[in-house]
Design a protein around this motif. Structure first.
Motif, mmCIF file in Angstrom:
data_model
loop_
_atom_site.group_PDB
_atom_site.id
_atom_site.type_symbol
_atom_site.label_atom_id
_atom_site.label_comp_id
_atom_site.label_asym_id
_atom_site.label_seq_id
_atom_site.Cartn_x
_atom_site.Cartn_y
_atom_site.Cartn_z
ATOM 1 N N THR A 277 15.873 40.877 115.548
ATOM 2 C CA THR A 277 16.191 41.037 114.132
ATOM 3 C C THR A 277 17.378 40.178 113.742
ATOM 4 O O THR A 277 17.380 39.525 112.699
ATOM 5 N N VAL A 278 18.400 40.154 114.591
ATOM 6 C CA VAL A 278 19.597 39.348 114.314
ATOM 7 C C VAL A 278 19.251 37.873 114.245
ATOM 8 O O VAL A 278 19.681 37.154 113.327
ATOM 9 N N ARG A 279 18.467 37.389 115.200
ATOM 10 C CA ARG A 279 18.130 35.958 115.224
ATOM 11 C C ARG A 279 17.330 35.569 113.981
ATOM 12 O O ARG A 279 17.588 34.529 113.366
ATOM 13 N N ARG A 280 16.351 36.370 113.621
ATOM 14 C CA ARG A 280 15.547 36.033 112.441
ATOM 15 C C ARG A 280 16.350 36.197 111.160
ATOM 16 O O ARG A 280 16.206 35.405 110.214
ATOM 17 N N ALA A 281 17.200 37.203 111.108
ATOM 18 C CA ALA A 281 18.033 37.401 109.917
ATOM 19 C C ALA A 281 19.015 36.251 109.729
ATOM 20 O O ALA A 281 19.376 35.919 108.593
ATOM 21 N N THR A 282 19.445 35.631 110.828
ATOM 22 C CA THR A 282 20.378 34.507 110.742
ATOM 23 C C THR A 282 19.790 33.373 109.906
ATOM 24 O O THR A 282 20.454 32.787 109.049
ATOM 25 N N VAL A 283 18.524 33.055 110.160
ATOM 26 C CA VAL A 283 17.873 31.973 109.410
ATOM 27 C C VAL A 283 17.786 32.328 107.932
ATOM 28 O O VAL A 283 18.108 31.514 107.056
ATOM 29 N N TRP A 284 17.379 33.557 107.640
ATOM 30 C CA TRP A 284 17.218 33.983 106.247
ATOM 31 C C TRP A 284 18.556 34.086 105.524
ATOM 32 O O TRP A 284 18.599 34.012 104.292
ATOM 33 N N ALA A 285 19.639 34.255 106.251
ATOM 34 C CA ALA A 285 20.961 34.324 105.613
ATOM 35 C C ALA A 285 21.552 32.939 105.397
ATOM 36 O O ALA A 285 22.093 32.639 104.322
ATOM 37 N N VAL A 286 21.470 32.074 106.403
ATOM 38 C CA VAL A 286 22.170 30.792 106.362
ATOM 39 C C VAL A 286 21.469 29.785 105.453
ATOM 40 O O VAL A 286 22.126 29.064 104.687
ATOM 41 N N VAL A 287 20.144 29.712 105.517
ATOM 42 C CA VAL A 287 19.425 28.678 104.754
ATOM 43 C C VAL A 287 19.653 28.786 103.249
ATOM 44 O O VAL A 287 19.993 27.791 102.598
ATOM 45 N N PRO A 288 19.501 29.973 102.617
ATOM 46 C CA PRO A 288 19.766 30.038 101.167
ATOM 47 C C PRO A 288 21.200 29.671 100.806
ATOM 48 O O PRO A 288 21.435 29.001 99.789
ATOM 49 N N VAL A 289 22.168 30.099 101.622
ATOM 50 C CA VAL A 289 23.566 29.776 101.322
ATOM 51 C C VAL A 289 23.814 28.277 101.460
ATOM 52 O O VAL A 289 24.526 27.678 100.642
ATOM 53 N N ALA A 290 23.218 27.647 102.465
ATOM 54 C CA ALA A 290 23.384 26.200 102.635
ATOM 55 C C ALA A 290 22.784 25.441 101.454
ATOM 56 O O ALA A 290 23.388 24.496 100.922
ATOM 57 N N VAL A 291 21.587 25.852 101.026
ATOM 58 C CA VAL A 291 20.956 25.198 99.873
ATOM 59 C C VAL A 291 21.798 25.397 98.618
ATOM 60 O O VAL A 291 22.015 24.467 97.831
ATOM 61 N N LEU A 292 22.307 26.599 98.433
ATOM 62 C CA LEU A 292 23.114 26.881 97.260
ATOM 63 C C LEU A 292 24.408 26.073 97.261
ATOM 64 O O LEU A 292 24.826 25.539 96.222
ATOM 65 N N CYS A 293 25.064 25.976 98.417
ATOM 66 C CA CYS A 293 26.307 25.202 98.489
ATOM 67 C C CYS A 293 26.046 23.716 98.228
ATOM 68 O O CYS A 293 26.875 23.037 97.597
ATOM 69 N N ALA A 294 24.908 23.210 98.697
ATOM 70 C CA ALA A 294 24.547 21.823 98.385
ATOM 71 C C ALA A 294 24.370 21.650 96.879
ATOM 72 O O ALA A 294 24.823 20.655 96.285
ATOM 73 N N GLY A 295 23.717 22.611 96.228
ATOM 74 C CA GLY A 295 23.565 22.551 94.783
ATOM 75 C C GLY A 295 24.894 22.628 94.053
ATOM 76 O O GLY A 295 25.104 21.955 93.033
ATOM 77 N N ILE A 296 25.822 23.435 94.582
ATOM 78 C CA ILE A 296 27.156 23.544 93.973
ATOM 79 C C ILE A 296 27.894 22.216 94.057
ATOM 80 O O ILE A 296 28.576 21.795 93.108
ATOM 81 N N VAL A 297 27.792 21.535 95.198
ATOM 82 C CA VAL A 297 28.441 20.225 95.347
ATOM 83 C C VAL A 297 27.886 19.241 94.322
ATOM 84 O O VAL A 297 28.636 18.511 93.650
#
Length: 534
Positions: A277-297
């Motif tokens: 659960t932790v490993r799969r949740a990591t992907v679902w947590a990090v990817v949206p935040v990374a995409v959002l931060c790229a959009g913020i930049v």
């Protein structure tokens, strides 16, 4: 005025739709909350890996991530990009370093976790104090931001800020008190979808304006900044001298560690039941935040390119309005920025972000207040009585009632206090919150997890030694006086040269934790083995 009516009508529709769906989800989540296990930790087990990861991402994203980081990119260029990168790296650290060892049945707060880990319930109050010191300034900033964005979204005068803040606080209390952990988890997932769509749309429009060429966008942003080549080098945010360099390093370290250990983030880690659960949740947590931060930049660069440094800083010296300003520049056909459909969409997304973040922060603060400061909780040994299985229905009902009353109390006090922060620079409160989180919680958590000799006395030394040091250095820093963006810009009583004290207080926290554990009562090998095996 037709465009204005359309824009505001869209804002009302999106806002009311989000509120209606959120309240419905919280109501559904409340249906089975008949014991504290469901109220405090219902999110992790019920949402699954994808839902848990998205809920973590939603709690992680705040108004500061959207507004302050966009302003930093617009005004400081490369420094702002570093801040966005640190935000993503911090979440990676959360999920890769803390998520697996912190998953724990029957543990709901940091006080629960440390009491169980160290076998000493006396650490509860120290962790409860830390949680409130970390979350209270953050909660005030989020509520004040919610009031300002709601007023801007509906075109209300400044006199309506208090009413808007109270309305946002009332919604926040409903989400937290009714929905509990699972209900706020649903709200966070919905928030991630709304914000990701709005920011991606905004970033796409910015890139389209420059022919989908990021290099052309960056060149235009550098020209609009008026800083020349310095815009593409670190140091523009705090200056290029020794103090500026140290401030930049301290701010990056504070952001990296502070965001990783926020109590409302770690609270979502405890219910994750297994490593998969932790490993799969990591992907679902990090990817949206990374995409959002790229959009913020991209949005920050677009603000600098389309508006220029003077216009952004003239509206807000810290650049907090850059995200909303660039929406008006991208829709010149509207009668004004607030009459733009794009402005309505982005403003709604910012308000949704703020409201959902406030709900998560309030639940974490109230949970700590209800458990870590309750005499009954402090008397329990090793934190194991946090399990609901051994409780009668009456005691479980009393605890849930106490938790919901704590939510109402926390929300009421926060709303009252936030009305006095509308005309203050929020960066000071954010700096205090992140400095406290970065200086106290990483030493306590890392020592407790990975150093066998760490003791409850080490926790107390870290908390009661580091927090006063942070307060003193912050009060006598340029963040409080002596600069145009200080809390008291007309006065100058600072003697500490750095705006962020993390470069001193973070090592002090680790040192105090080490010294406090020397000669203290150690955990027995049997106790440590029992924790690891569970």
């Amino acid at each position: 005025m037709t465009g204005g009516i359309d824009a505001r009508s869209l804002a009302v529709v999106v806002f009311l739709a989000f509120v209606a769906v959120s309240l419905l989800l919280c109501g559904l989540a409340a249906a089975d909350q008949d014991d504290p296990e469901h109220f405090y930790a219902g999110g992790g087990s019920a949402l699954g890996p994808a839902g848990s990861g998205l809920a973590v991402a939603g709690d992680y994203l705040s108004a500061a991530t959207l507004l302050s980081t966009t302003g930093s990119v617009a005004l400081a260029g490369f420094d702002g990009v570093l801040f966005a990168l640190a935000t993503v790296v911090s979440l990676v650290l959360v999920m890769r370093v803390l998520a697996e060892p912190m998953r724990r049945s029957g543990v709901f707060t940091l006080g629960d976790f440390l009491a169980d880990r160290l076998g000493d319930p006396s650490v509860r109050r120290a962790l409860g104090i830390t949680t409130l010191v970390v979350l209270t300034p953050l909660l005030l900033v989020q509520l004040a931001t919610a009031g300002r964005v709601m007023a801007a979204m509906f075109g209300l005068p400044d006199g309506a800020l208090t009413s808007c803040t109270v309305a946002g606080g009332a919604l926040m209390v409903c989400y937290s008190a009714v929905g509990g952990m699972r209900g706020t988890g649903y709200v966070q997932i919905l928030k991630v979808a709304v914000v990701l769509a709005a920011v991606t749309l905004l970033a796409g429009l910015v890139l389209a304006r420059f022919g989908w060429n990021p290099f052309a966008l960056f060149d235009a942003a550098r020209h609009g900044s008026g800083a020349g080549g310095a815009y593409a080098r670190p140091g523009l945010q705090f200056g290029h001298g020794l103090a500026g360099t140290l401030d930049l390093l301290g701010f990056q370290l504070t952001l990296l560690l502070g965001a990783a250990c926020m109590p409302h983030i770690t609270m979502r880690l405890h219910p994750m039941r297994d490593r998969r659960t932790v490993r799969r949740a990591t992907v679902w947590a990090v990817v949206p935040v990374a995409v959002l931060c790229a959009g913020i930049v991209v949005a920050g660069l677009g603000a600098s390119a389309l508006l220029g440094h003077k216009a952004i800083q003239g509206a807000d010296p810290a650049g907090g309005t850059a995200l909303l300003m660039v929406t008006g520049a991208l829709d010149p056909g509207a009668g004004g920025p607030r009459e733009s459909l794009l402005f309505a969409c982005v403003a709604c997304a910012v308000f949704v972000t703020t409201l959902a973040a406030v709900a998560g922060i309030t639940l974490a603060a109230a949970s700590s207040l209800a458990r870590d400061f309750a005499a009954r909780s402090r008397a329990r040994t090793a934190g194991r009585s946090g399990r609901s299985a051994g409780r009668s229905g009456r005691s479980a009902g009393r605890e849930i009632l106490r938790a919901r009353l704590a939510v109402v109390l926390t929300g009421a006090v926060a709303v009252w206090a936030s009305t006095y922060t509308h005309d203050r620079n929020p960066q000071v409160l954010l700096s205090l919150s992140f400095a406290a989180a970065a200086s106290v919680l990483p030493p306590v958590l890392l020592y407790a997890l990975f150093r066998p000799g760490f003791t409850a006395r080490g926790v107390r030394w870290t908390v009661y030694g580091t927090l006063p040091l942070i307060a003193v250095l912050m009060v006598f820093s340029p963040a409080f006086s002596g600069t145009p963006v200080a809390l008291f810009p007309d006065r100058d009583f600072h003697w500490f040269p750095l705006q962020t004290p993390g470069l001193l207080t973070i090592p002090a926290g680790f040192l105090l934790g080490h010294l406090g554990s020397r000669g203290g009562r150690k955990r027995t090998p049997a106790r440590r083995a029992a924790f690891i095996s569970q």
